[in-house]
Design an enzyme around this catalytic site. Structure first.
Site, short mmCIF file in Angstrom:
data_model
loop_
_atom_site.label_atom_id
_atom_site.label_comp_id
_atom_site.label_asym_id
_atom_site.label_seq_id
_atom_site.Cartn_x
_atom_site.Cartn_y
_atom_site.Cartn_z
CG ASP A 1 41.83 33.28 41.66
OD1 ASP A 1 42.92 32.93 42.15
OD2 ASP A 1 41.63 34.41 41.18
CG ASN B 1 38.59 43.82 34.91
OD1 ASN B 1 39.13 43.54 35.97
ND2 ASN B 1 38.00 42.93 34.15
C1 GLP Z 1 44.47 37.74 38.20
C2 GLP Z 1 44.01 36.96 39.44
C3 GLP Z 1 43.75 37.87 40.58
C4 GLP Z 1 44.84 38.91 40.60
C5 GLP Z 1 44.65 39.84 39.43
C6 GLP Z 1 45.80 40.80 39.22
O1 GLP Z 1 43.82 37.41 37.04
N1 GLP Z 1 42.88 36.12 39.27
O2 GLP Z 1 43.68 37.14 41.78
O3 GLP Z 1 44.77 39.68 41.78
O4 GLP Z 1 44.32 39.14 38.28
O5 GLP Z 1 46.91 40.13 38.72
P1 GLP Z 1 48.35 40.74 38.71
O6 GLP Z 1 48.81 40.76 40.12
O7 GLP Z 1 49.17 39.79 37.87
O8 GLP Z 1 48.26 42.09 38.13
#
Ligand code: GLP
Length: 245
Positions: A67, A136
């Protein structure tokens, strides 16, 4: 689904790095699907160390990322292209022209998303897809909702994701409200899925992914239908597991 509970963030990172390295060592020209966020930073450090110790070689590898934020260019320090360069690509021998991240500046995000999916198919598909998880239950930027998209597409971020990601920006107002993300179809087509999570704030979502029903309200729950999933989580993320499948 194989669930591995690591004693610490460091152990989670090392075990996840070993999973990726195993795929690359078995298939030197593997296509690896990568993810960003706070969770995989330690895993990338481990992979860099393994590369320096000559335990893994990325010279023939192609990477595709899940993404990207809409509206951020690759040199914005919160763009996911910037994250990948600074946390991983700049420190290993992967060819930069073999690294792909969805384009958050595309005029027609959905049209370019369809091209992104075609490119992945032309590469022969993804050998291993790394995914983190939002508290979430989102994966990539596939947010909970009535419906989920199959292909790479434009999406609106939920308030909770914007709040969760505000920690990386100067203020919440600077967090983009839209993103381009691989869809559930793209993720599920990967030959192997590696899901990683750490910290108590992920525990509820992790329990739902491992023990809950499949629901579009927890997009990550879809991975239960995949035949080769490895989940690597630390003890805090495992703290609400009702059962181990
Ligand atoms: C983000 C990304 C995801 C990621 C998730 C968790 O917004 N788009 O790919 O896995 O949220 O993020 P984090 O690892 O910072 O908790």
């Amino acid at each position: 689904m194989k669930v591995i509970i690591a004693k610490s963030y460091e152990e989670m990172s090392r075990l996840a790095a070993e999973e990726i390295a195993k795929v690359v060592n078995e298939k030197p020209n593997a296509v690896i699907g990568l993810a960003t966020g706070g969770t995989p930073v330690g895993m990338y450090k481990e992979l860099i160390d393994m590369y320096k110790e000559k335990k893994v070689d990325f010279s023939q590898v192609t990477s595709v990322n899940l993404d990207e934020y809409v509206g951020l260019s690759g040199d914005h320090n919160q763009s996911y292209r910037y994250f990948m360069n600074s946390n991983f690509f700049d420190h290993v021998n992967i060819r930069k022209d073999h690294t792909f991240v969805p384009n958050g500046l595309a005029k027609d995000i959905n049209a370019e998303g369809a091209e992104y999916d075609k490119k992945i198919e032309a590469l022969g598909g993804i050998d291993v897809q790394l995914v983190g998880i939002g508290s979430n239950g989102h994966i990539g930027f596939n947010e909970p909702g009535e419906e989920l998209d199959l292909g790479t597409h434009l999406t609106n971020l939920t308030e909770s994701t914007i709040e969760a990601n505000a920690r990386f920006f100067a203020s919440k107002d600077e967090v983009p409200t839209q993103a381009v993300t691989m869809g559930l179809g793209g993720i599920m087509k990967a030959k192997k899925i590696l899901l990683i999570a750490n910290g108590a704030e992920k525990a509820e979502a992790i329990n739902k992914v491992i023990n809950g029903k499949i629901t579009t309200q927890i997009p990550a729950s879809m991975v239960q239908m995949h035949r080769d999933v490895v989940v690597v989580i630390d003890e805090a993320a495992a703290s609400k597991l009702e059962n181990l499948k």
